[in-house]
Design a protein around this motif. Structure first.
Motif, PDB file in Angstrom:
ATOM      1  N   UNK A   8       1.795   9.268  -6.133  1.00  0.00           N
ATOM      2  CA  UNK A   8       2.295  10.633  -5.948  1.00  0.00           C
ATOM      3  C   UNK A   8       3.311  11.001  -7.024  1.00  0.00           C
ATOM      4  N   UNK A   9       4.187  10.061  -7.378  1.00  0.00           N
ATOM      5  CA  UNK A   9       5.180  10.309  -8.418  1.00  0.00           C
ATOM      6  C   UNK A   9       4.495  10.601  -9.750  1.00  0.00           C
ATOM      7  N   UNK A  17       1.560   9.447 -21.087  1.00  0.00           N
ATOM      8  CA  UNK A  17       1.979   8.227 -20.404  1.00  0.00           C
ATOM      9  C   UNK A  17       1.602   8.302 -18.929  1.00  0.00           C
ATOM     10  N   UNK A  18       1.903   9.402 -18.275  1.00  0.00           N
ATOM     11  CA  UNK A  18       1.591   9.541 -16.857  1.00  0.00           C
ATOM     12  C   UNK A  18       0.091   9.613 -16.635  1.00  0.00           C
ATOM     13  N   UNK A  63      -4.449   2.399 -14.584  1.00  0.00           N
ATOM     14  CA  UNK A  63      -3.750   1.350 -13.834  1.00  0.00           C
ATOM     15  C   UNK A  63      -3.721   1.644 -12.338  1.00  0.00           C
ATOM     16  N   UNK A  64      -3.199   2.818 -11.962  1.00  0.00           N
ATOM     17  CA  UNK A  64      -3.004   3.109 -10.536  1.00  0.00           C
ATOM     18  C   UNK A  64      -4.330   3.329  -9.819  1.00  0.00           C
ATOM     19  N   UNK A 100       0.827  -1.206   0.000  1.00  0.00           N
ATOM     20  CA  UNK A 100       0.000   0.000   0.000  1.00  0.00           C
ATOM     21  C   UNK A 100       0.864   1.260   0.000  1.00  0.00           C
ATOM     22  N   UNK A 101       1.922   1.252   0.800  1.00  0.00           N
ATOM     23  CA  UNK A 101       2.803   2.420   0.887  1.00  0.00           C
ATOM     24  C   UNK A 101       3.481   2.699  -0.447  1.00  0.00           C
ATOM     25  N   UNK A 102       3.952   1.647  -1.123  1.00  0.00           N
ATOM     26  CA  UNK A 102       4.616   1.841  -2.412  1.00  0.00           C
ATOM     27  C   UNK A 102       3.628   2.252  -3.493  1.00  0.00           C
ATOM     28  N   UNK A 103       2.392   1.773  -3.410  1.00  0.00           N
ATOM     29  CA  UNK A 103       1.378   2.192  -4.372  1.00  0.00           C
ATOM     30  C   UNK A 103       1.082   3.678  -4.212  1.00  0.00           C
ATOM     31  N   UNK A 104       0.979   4.141  -2.980  1.00  0.00           N
ATOM     32  CA  UNK A 104       0.735   5.567  -2.739  1.00  0.00           C
ATOM     33  C   UNK A 104       1.920   6.392  -3.229  1.00  0.00           C
ATOM     34  N   UNK A 105       3.133   5.940  -2.974  1.00  0.00           N
ATOM     35  CA  UNK A 105       4.325   6.660  -3.442  1.00  0.00           C
ATOM     36  C   UNK A 105       4.356   6.715  -4.963  1.00  0.00           C
ATOM     37  N   UNK A 106       3.993   5.627  -5.616  1.00  0.00           N
ATOM     38  CA  UNK A 106       3.948   5.596  -7.076  1.00  0.00           C
ATOM     39  C   UNK A 106       2.897   6.562  -7.593  1.00  0.00           C
TER      40      UNK A 106
END
Length: 51
Positions: free
Chosen positions: A14-15, A31-32, A39-40, A6-12
């Protein structure tokens, strides 16, 4: 994205959000934008709803 914690998904998320242009009529960074919307965000919604 399903393999991310979950933490890495949130960081992704935000990026990707930091690279998205504000809503406009001209094309921005497709692309973003496409990755965020197709996807996100669906993965985040699946986790919130428990699917």
């Amino acid at each position: 994205m399903r393999a991310l914690s979950d933490e890495n998904l949130v960081a992704t998320a935000k990026f990707y959000m930091s690279h998205m242009a504000p809503m406009q009529f001209a094309p921005g960074e497709p692309v973003y934008d496409a990755t965020m919307w197709h996807i996100i965000l669906p993965e985040m919604m699946a986790r919130v709803t428990g699917r």
